[in-house]
Design a protein around this motif. Structure first.
Motif, short mmCIF file in Angstrom:
data_model
loop_
_atom_site.label_atom_id
_atom_site.label_comp_id
_atom_site.label_asym_id
_atom_site.label_seq_id
_atom_site.Cartn_x
_atom_site.Cartn_y
_atom_site.Cartn_z
N LEU A 48 -9.57 59.16 -23.94
CA LEU A 48 -9.74 59.60 -24.41
C LEU A 48 -8.97 59.84 -25.37
O LEU A 48 -8.65 59.09 -26.76
CB LEU A 48 -10.80 61.01 -25.35
CG LEU A 48 -12.01 60.63 -24.07
CD1 LEU A 48 -13.20 62.07 -24.58
CD2 LEU A 48 -12.89 59.46 -24.67
N GLY A 49 -7.49 60.50 -25.21
CA GLY A 49 -6.53 60.20 -25.64
C GLY A 49 -5.58 59.20 -25.99
O GLY A 49 -5.96 58.86 -27.07
N TYR A 50 -5.66 58.33 -25.03
CA TYR A 50 -5.49 57.08 -25.05
C TYR A 50 -6.51 55.90 -26.17
O TYR A 50 -6.05 55.48 -27.18
CB TYR A 50 -5.13 56.03 -23.84
CG TYR A 50 -5.28 54.81 -23.57
CD1 TYR A 50 -3.81 54.16 -23.99
CD2 TYR A 50 -5.83 53.71 -23.88
CE1 TYR A 50 -3.54 53.40 -23.77
CE2 TYR A 50 -6.11 52.88 -23.70
CZ TYR A 50 -4.68 51.93 -23.87
OH TYR A 50 -4.75 50.43 -24.31
N LEU A 51 -7.32 56.17 -25.52
CA LEU A 51 -8.79 55.58 -26.93
C LEU A 51 -7.86 55.50 -28.52
O LEU A 51 -8.33 55.03 -28.94
CB LEU A 51 -9.43 55.68 -26.78
CG LEU A 51 -11.14 55.17 -26.64
CD1 LEU A 51 -10.64 53.51 -26.30
CD2 LEU A 51 -12.04 55.90 -26.22
N LEU A 52 -8.35 57.28 -28.47
CA LEU A 52 -7.39 58.00 -30.22
C LEU A 52 -6.10 57.20 -30.48
O LEU A 52 -5.91 56.65 -31.47
CB LEU A 52 -7.39 58.98 -29.83
CG LEU A 52 -7.67 60.27 -31.32
CD1 LEU A 52 -9.60 59.56 -31.66
CD2 LEU A 52 -7.54 61.45 -30.46
N MET A 53 -5.09 57.04 -29.62
CA MET A 53 -3.99 56.72 -30.05
C MET A 53 -3.91 54.93 -30.27
O MET A 53 -3.61 54.98 -31.64
CB MET A 53 -2.69 56.76 -29.37
CG MET A 53 -2.44 58.45 -29.50
SD MET A 53 -2.09 59.70 -29.96
CE MET A 53 -0.38 58.85 -30.86
N THR A 54 -4.58 54.43 -29.72
CA THR A 54 -4.92 52.62 -29.33
C THR A 54 -5.57 52.18 -31.00
O THR A 54 -4.89 51.94 -31.96
CB THR A 54 -5.82 52.91 -28.59
OG1 THR A 54 -5.67 53.24 -27.07
CG2 THR A 54 -5.75 50.71 -28.48
#
Lengths: 266, 249
Positions: free
Chosen positions: B204-210
């Protein structure tokens, strides 16, 4: 009385602690004392004289520095003997357990079967007048009720020797007198030997068959008073003239010692 | 009690309604470039959680978080019981723990990445180091504050050392330990998500940054909403248990 027939027997018992200054603090003794089976013995003494230390030695909570303690002919040296129950002054109820579970805790180490356990727990709860509070938690009870729970937790083990370390010290005077009545009743019913530590002279005079008086630190026994009360007795004996005589005698023995304690820096 | 529960539900409902109103008002104020209104966000979130591409991210985060939390709690508890019951050790190590607690842990992340490499292990380690110290510190205090009379009572009843921990120390310390667990839970979640925001390929953190990189406001809002809902829901359950445990003391 010979040592062999005594229920509890102390010979030359002393206790020293390492002091803050690096030396040794002589807290207690030497003490020689015999308890008869079924006797109610009270120990009075000035504060800090080592009364509670004496009780902890008999309870097996710590070993004596010198001397021997025998309970039913077996030597106690820092191990917890079976058949001894202790009630402390401080509130020692387990706050996370209900009254019922607190009392049942007393039977944790006993080998009797679950059904018999439940029955015995219920009986003791009834004996201590706690039936209506069996499902309550200690936080919901008054100080006097909590002390009853602690007494019940000790009684459920059916100890042959009950050690009471100023058990009513935290209670108000009226409650103390009534609790004294109950302790006398329980003492008669169970036939146990009772060893009571107290600083209240009237409490000792009212409850005990025999009162041992301790000196200021290092605590030694300096007097022993037989009360000669009948076994059937209650708090109303405070009206009797002998009661005044006994308390007066205790105070006479203790006054000098108490003055020493007050004059001494802590 | 049921009147109290009713009041609790009413308060929670009012809080949520208030937050929604504030959100909508903020949207009117800052506009489409930075926010989406509540209704649009709910709609997008619903689409997101029903899309297949979303689930690998969620499960990655949840796995990392679960493992990190398990490590934080077990290491924290063990450290806490050890230092709480052993005076010399606590005099040596407790100041260190307090010092570690005050370090901004993000500064350690480059070292963790080099040590563990990109991916799951680094995230777990980063989440766990956030949670271990608070759990340990709370447990130390909890064990140390167990009233000596209770331990004495245990001894009078002939308990062995292990029985003492199980039947007296642990239950006596549990309310405080649980408070530590609650704090550890929040911090471990933060750590895990932070770990995912940098140098990760899933979660989810990665999704947020993307989403930030692509300026996909809908996605940012949806992921944020999910995370907030999850954290708030678990926290309020933990808080309720916490209060219940403390009431008996």
């Amino acid at each position: 009385m010979s040592q062999a027939s005594a229920h509890v027997s102390l010979r030359g018992v002393t206790k020293t602690f390492p002091s803050a200054a690096g030396g040794e603090l002589h807290a207690l003794g030497p003490v020689d004392l015999d308890l008869r089976r079924g006797e109610f013995l009270a120990v009075v003494g000035p504060s800090g004289c080592g009364k509670s230390t004496l009780l902890e030695l008999i309870a097996g909570l710590s070993p004596p520095t010198a001397g021997t303690i025998e309970f039913e002919g077996r030597r106690i040296a820092g191990d917890i003997p079976d058949g001894i129950g202790v009630v402390f002054q401080e509130d020692a109820c387990f706050p996370w357990l209900s009254v019922e579970a607190n009392v049942a805790f007393g039977l944790r180490k006993s080998a009797i079967e679950p059904a018999a356990k439940t029955k015995r727990v219920r009986e003791v709860i009834e004996l201590m007048g706690l039936t209506d509070f069996a499902k309550s938690y200690p936080a919901q009870l008054s100080g006097g009720m909590r002390q009853r729970v602690c007494i019940a937790r000790t009684l459920v083990k059916e100890p042959r020797l009950i050690l009471l370390d100023e058990p009513f010290g935290a209670l108000d005077q009226q409650t103390r007198l009534l609790m004294g009545d109950e302790v006398l009743k329980l003492w008669r019913q169970t036939g146990a030997t009772v060893f009571l530590i107290t600083h209240a002279l009237d409490e000792a005079a009212m409850l005990a068959d025999r009162i041992a008086v301790m000196s200021a630190r290092p605590g030694r026994l300096i007097d022993a008073v037989e009360t000669n009360w009948p076994r059937e007795r209650d708090s109303r004996i405070v009206e009797r003239p002998e009661f005044g005589v006994i308390t007066a005698r205790l105070w006479k023995s203790l006054r000098e010692e108490s003055l020493k304690t007050i004059g001494r820096a802590k | 009690m049921s009147a109290n529960a009713l009041k609790g539900v009413r308060n929670a409902a009012m809080l949520i309604a208030g937050l929604l109103v504030a959100w909508q008002a903020l949207y009117w104020f800052v506009g489409d470039a930075a926010l989406r209104p509540p209704l649009a966000t709910f709609r997008y979130t619903l689409n997101l959680v029903t899309s297949e591409a979303f689930w690998p991210h969620l499960s990655e985060t949840m796995r990392a978080f679960a493992v990190a939390l398990a490590i934080a709690v077990s290491v924290g508890l063990a450290t806490g019981f050890w230092l709480g019951s052993h005076k010399l050790s606590s005099q040596v190590f407790e100041p260190m723990l307090v010092a570690v607690y005050s370090i901004p842990k993000i500064t350690l992340y480059p070292i963790l990445l080099l040590a563990f490499g990109l991916g799951m292990p680094a995230k777990i380690a980063f989440g766990a180091i956030h949670g271990i110290v608070p759990v340990a510190l709370f447990t130390i205090n909890a064990v140390r504050n167990v009233r000596p009379i209770l331990i004495k009572t245990g001894r009078v009843h002939g308990l062995s050392a292990t029985e003492m921990v199980r039947a007296v120390l642990f239950p006596a310390a549990l309310p405080e330990i649980f408070t530590g667990f609650r704090v550890g839970f929040s911090l471990t979640l933060i750590g895990t998500l932070l770990g995912e925001m940098f140098a990760a390929q899933r979660g989810l953190g990665y999704l947020l940054m993307t989403a930030i990189g692509l300026h996909n406001v809908d996605l940012i809002m949806a992921v944020t909403l999910l995370l907030i809902t999850f954290a708030a829901a678990v926290s309020s359950v933990l808080l309720a248990i916490d209060r219940r445990l403390h009431r008996r003391i």
